[in-house]
Design a protein around this motif. Structure first.
Motif, PDB file in Angstrom:
ATOM      1  N   TYR A 306       0.836  -1.202   0.000  1.00 29.48           N
ATOM      2  CA  TYR A 306       0.000   0.000   0.000  1.00 29.48           C
ATOM      3  C   TYR A 306       0.873   1.254   0.000  1.00 29.48           C
ATOM      4  CZ  TYR A 306      -3.088   3.696   1.617  1.00 29.48           C
ATOM      5  OH  TYR A 306      -3.752   4.882   1.743  1.00 29.48           O
ATOM      6  N   GLU A 307       1.888   1.250   0.860  1.00 26.45           N
ATOM      7  CA  GLU A 307       2.779   2.419   0.944  1.00 26.45           C
ATOM      8  C   GLU A 307       3.434   2.713  -0.412  1.00 26.45           C
ATOM      9  OE1 GLU A 307       3.198   4.461   3.464  1.00 26.45           O
ATOM     10  OE2 GLU A 307       1.861   3.318   4.790  1.00 26.45           O
ATOM     11  N   LYS A 310       0.939   4.384  -2.517  1.00 27.82           N
ATOM     12  CA  LYS A 310       0.553   5.662  -1.913  1.00 27.82           C
ATOM     13  C   LYS A 310       1.547   6.767  -2.277  1.00 27.82           C
ATOM     14  CE  LYS A 310      -0.112   7.628   2.491  1.00 27.82           C
ATOM     15  NZ  LYS A 310      -0.003   7.461   3.936  1.00 27.82           N
TER      16      LYS A 310
ATOM     17  N   GLU B 152      -4.541  11.882  -4.481  1.00 31.38           N
ATOM     18  CA  GLU B 152      -3.966  12.150  -3.162  1.00 31.38           C
ATOM     19  C   GLU B 152      -5.037  12.629  -2.179  1.00 31.38           C
ATOM     20  OE1 GLU B 152      -1.014  11.575  -1.965  1.00 31.38           O
ATOM     21  OE2 GLU B 152      -1.125  12.715  -0.080  1.00 31.38           O
ATOM     22  N   THR B 155      -7.311   9.763  -1.233  1.00 30.72           N
ATOM     23  CA  THR B 155      -6.572   8.830  -0.377  1.00 30.72           C
ATOM     24  C   THR B 155      -6.491   9.362   1.053  1.00 30.72           C
ATOM     25  OG1 THR B 155      -5.293   8.084  -2.271  1.00 30.72           O
ATOM     26  CG2 THR B 155      -4.365   7.613  -0.110  1.00 30.72           C
ATOM     27  N   GLU B 159      -8.141   7.717   4.436  1.00 28.83           N
ATOM     28  CA  GLU B 159      -7.318   7.414   5.616  1.00 28.83           C
ATOM     29  C   GLU B 159      -7.893   8.083   6.856  1.00 28.83           C
ATOM     30  OE1 GLU B 159      -3.165   8.168   4.903  1.00 28.83           O
ATOM     31  OE2 GLU B 159      -2.939   6.218   3.913  1.00 28.83           O
ATOM     32  N   LYS B 191      -3.750   3.558  -6.196  1.00 27.61           N
ATOM     33  CA  LYS B 191      -3.569   4.227  -4.908  1.00 27.61           C
ATOM     34  C   LYS B 191      -4.885   4.355  -4.132  1.00 27.61           C
ATOM     35  CE  LYS B 191      -1.873   8.814  -3.538  1.00 27.61           C
ATOM     36  NZ  LYS B 191      -0.856   9.834  -3.906  1.00 27.61           N
ATOM     37  N   ALA B 195      -6.387   2.498  -0.570  1.00 30.72           N
ATOM     38  CA  ALA B 195      -6.960   3.223   0.575  1.00 30.72           C
ATOM     39  C   ALA B 195      -8.393   2.760   0.862  1.00 30.72           C
ATOM     40  CB  ALA B 195      -6.918   4.727   0.313  1.00 30.72           C
TER      41      ALA B 195
END
Lengths: 319, 291
Positions: A306-307, A310, B152, B155, B159, B191, B195
């Motif tokens: 995931y990182e 990300k 971003e 995501t 989170e 991505k 998430a």
């Protein structure tokens, strides 16, 4: 049948003659031995000339080369005691995606990949490697098995994209792609992806969520095909060459953008010119990366995966 | 019979292809107020004020026109409760991409026009007494396309939802990937999916509302992964655009293909909800799930 791209054409007469001599004449005859030597020299020189500075568009053409090794060729050469599994248990078997289990480097692993097909008949049967939802659902079935049996997964990416058709939409192409990515983020087994030819958009990414992403030197990975991009942006599909430059779709571009972890070297001219060398290079890279991630604890693996994704993306953060 | 045929022809027009560029132009052009507007679905000429008073729903065929982010907030959340997050994130032209004009110029222009950095607004708000996190796509900003900033922001929002255990609702309207960001646009699909995976594994509800149009990479990640998927009436939802499909298969597409009603029939979404009832529906749903 050997196939030549437009910029490779100069090689054709020389290579044809070389093969002719090797096949029909006595190669030990000094007359022919001399000709072979001179031909080989000429070919080597020409190869250097043609292939040393390939443009993104030329690389795109090589990535789609008809003689380029496909997923099942890699499996056949790198895997022992392998077997293929079929069907998604929901609708049908999609021949555009293949998968199964086998022994790689003395280790049982699952393999999944797009399969383009070589001759016209097989290409049509496999829909040129353009999968329907059932293809991704078959892939998910195999991933699920690998996860329960605790076997690493290797995926081979080689598709122009997911198939745009009525049936595909009706049966949830978008859902299948999304769910496949979703599942790959859940798995606690090591995953390595190799882009071996064309990495076409969502259809490629669907089996591309991995701990390590490798790319063959002349393969491409893009959000849209250069032709599609040109057609949308300039209403002119013939400007694909220009689009290929802008899209930054070559292996070296993607390495610089930190999307891929390693570029696997291809023989001069591309994988299609020397399969054996391609397989050896690919095997070496796969073994190295698999060994590295095999030592990572399962939960950590998932977290790191995931990182990895990300971190992808470029933006400014105004304070 | 002739009478019926005429009606049929009218309905076929519903499936008119969505041309992203033209849609953007139209959306831009619509900023200049005209008195009349034509319904995209039934082609009726409508009095603009009347449509606006009606939640931007066609009074003749109940097609839901795309609405601005501000309107969406007004229709969905309690007054004054919506707080925007991450508005400081801004895109830039890292590929030096140039089509008919440079990407950097395009971004600058849109920033001036929309007052926004990119194609999504994220934040928190209240629906009744329930606090939710929400992302709302802005189709007028490059067709709501999925660039690095959009990825971003969403995501981060997901989170935040995971951390605070607060449901996340995403209102989608997007043409798909953003070509000007190349491979990075594609990677945003991965991505956000990562998430979403983490949010859902923690049992936090994730609801998506698909509005006209939701296509491409956004459908194949954010939209179709909803625990509950809601669509607005007649919204176009799909992976490939209708024009691409028509050119590939060289056939006419079936009636109502890729419309919300078609997806409901094929089991791809949970329900179709009228914009005027969206807030109550979401409230009822959330209070049932969360109790």
């Amino acid at each position: 049948m050997k196939h030549y791209l437009d910029f490779e054409m100069k090689l054709k007469p020389l290579e044809t003659r070389l093969e002719e001599i090797k096949r029909f004449y006595d190669v030990n005859d000094p007359h022919y031995a001399k000709e072979i030597k001179s031909l080989e020299k000429k070919i080597a020189k020409l190869e250097k000339e043609i292939y040393s500075d390939l443009s993104p568009w030329q690389k795109t053409q090589i990535s789609r080369h008809l003689n380029r090794p496909r997923t099942l060729d890699y499996v056949d050469h790198l895997f022992k005691d392998y077997f293929e599994l079929h069907g998604d248990r929901k609708y049908k078997d999609d021949p555009a995606i293949v998968g199964g289990f086998g022994k790689f480097n003395n280790l049982t692993v699952a393999f999944i990949g797009h399969q383009k097909g070589r001759d016209i008949k097989e290409m049509a049967q496999r829909n040129f490697g353009m999968a329907h939802p059932e293809g991704y659902r078959k892939a998910m079935r195999i991933m699920d098995l690998a996860s329960r049996w605790k076997k690493p997964i290797i995926t081979f990416i080689d598709t122009p994209g997911a198939y745009p058709g009525v049936g595909a939409e009706e049966r949830g192409q978008a859902e299948a792609i999304a769910s496949s990515m979703y599942l790959m983020f859940s798995l606690c087994v090591p995953i390595v992806s190799v882009v071996i030819g064309e990495g076409g958009s969502g259809g490629a990414l669907a089996i591309g969520i991995a701990d390590r992403i490798l790319m063959l030197e002349n393969s491409i990975y893009s959000v849209i095909s250069p032709e599609g991009c040109a057609a949308i942006l300039w209403r002119d599909g013939t400007r694909a060459k220009q689009a290929a430059e802008y899209l930054k779709l070559t292996a070296s571009d993607l390495y610089q953008l930190k999307v891929v972890d390693e570029v696997i070297k291809e023989p001069l001219g591309g994988a299609h010119r020397n399969w054996k060398e391609t397989f050896t290079n690919t095997e070496k890279a796969l073994v190295r990366h698999l060994e590295e991630i095999l030592s990572v604890p399962p939960e950590e693996l998932k977290e790191k995966r995931y990182e990895k994704f990300k971190r992808m993306g470029f933006f400014l953060e105004e304070k | 019979m002739g009478f019926f045929r005429k009606k049929e022809e009218k309905e076929v027009k519903v499936h008119k292809e969505i041309d992203i560029k033209r849609e953007i132009k139209k959306a831009e052009a619509e900023k200049e107020e005209t008195l009349w507007l034509k319904c995209t679905s039934c082609m009726e000429l409508l009095y603009r004020k009347e449509v606006e008073r009606n939640f931007s729903i066609c009074p003749k065929c109940s097609y839901h026109f795309p609405i601005s982010v501000e309107k969406r907030i007004e229709f969905t959340f309690e007054p004054e409760t919506f707080k925007e997050f991450y508005s400081e994130l801004a895109p830039y032209d890292f590929l030096k991409f140039k089509d008919t004009k440079p990407y950097s110029a395009r971004l600058q222009e849109l920033k001036e026009k929309t007052g926004r950095n990119d194609a999504v607004v994220c934040g928190s708000g209240r629906i009744g007494e329930i606090e939710v996190l929400s992302a709302i796509f802005d189709f007028s900003f490059m067709g709501g396309s999925l660039g690095s900033v959009v990825g971003e922001k969403i995501t981060r929002l997901l989170e935040e939802g995971k951390r605070r255990k607060i449901p996340v609702i995403v209102f989608c309207s997007s043409g798909g990937a953003r070509m000007q960001e190349g491979i990075m646009s594609l990677m945003q699909m991965a991505k956000v999916t990562g998430a979403i995976n983490r949010l859902k594994e923690d049992g936090v509800p994730y609801i998506t509302v698909l509005t006209d149009p939701t296509l491409g990479g956004v459908t194949a990640s954010i939209a179709m992964l909803g625990d509950i998927i809601i669509a607005e009436p007649k919204a176009m939802i799909g992976f490939a655009g209708p024009r691409v499909i028509r050119e590939t298969i060289k056939e006419e597409l079936p009636p109502f293909f890729q419309r919300a009603e078609y997806l409901l029939e094929h089991g791809m979404i949970d329900m179709i909800v009228d914009r005027r009832e969206m807030k109550q529906t979401l409230h009822k749903m959330l209070s049932t799930i969360l109790s």
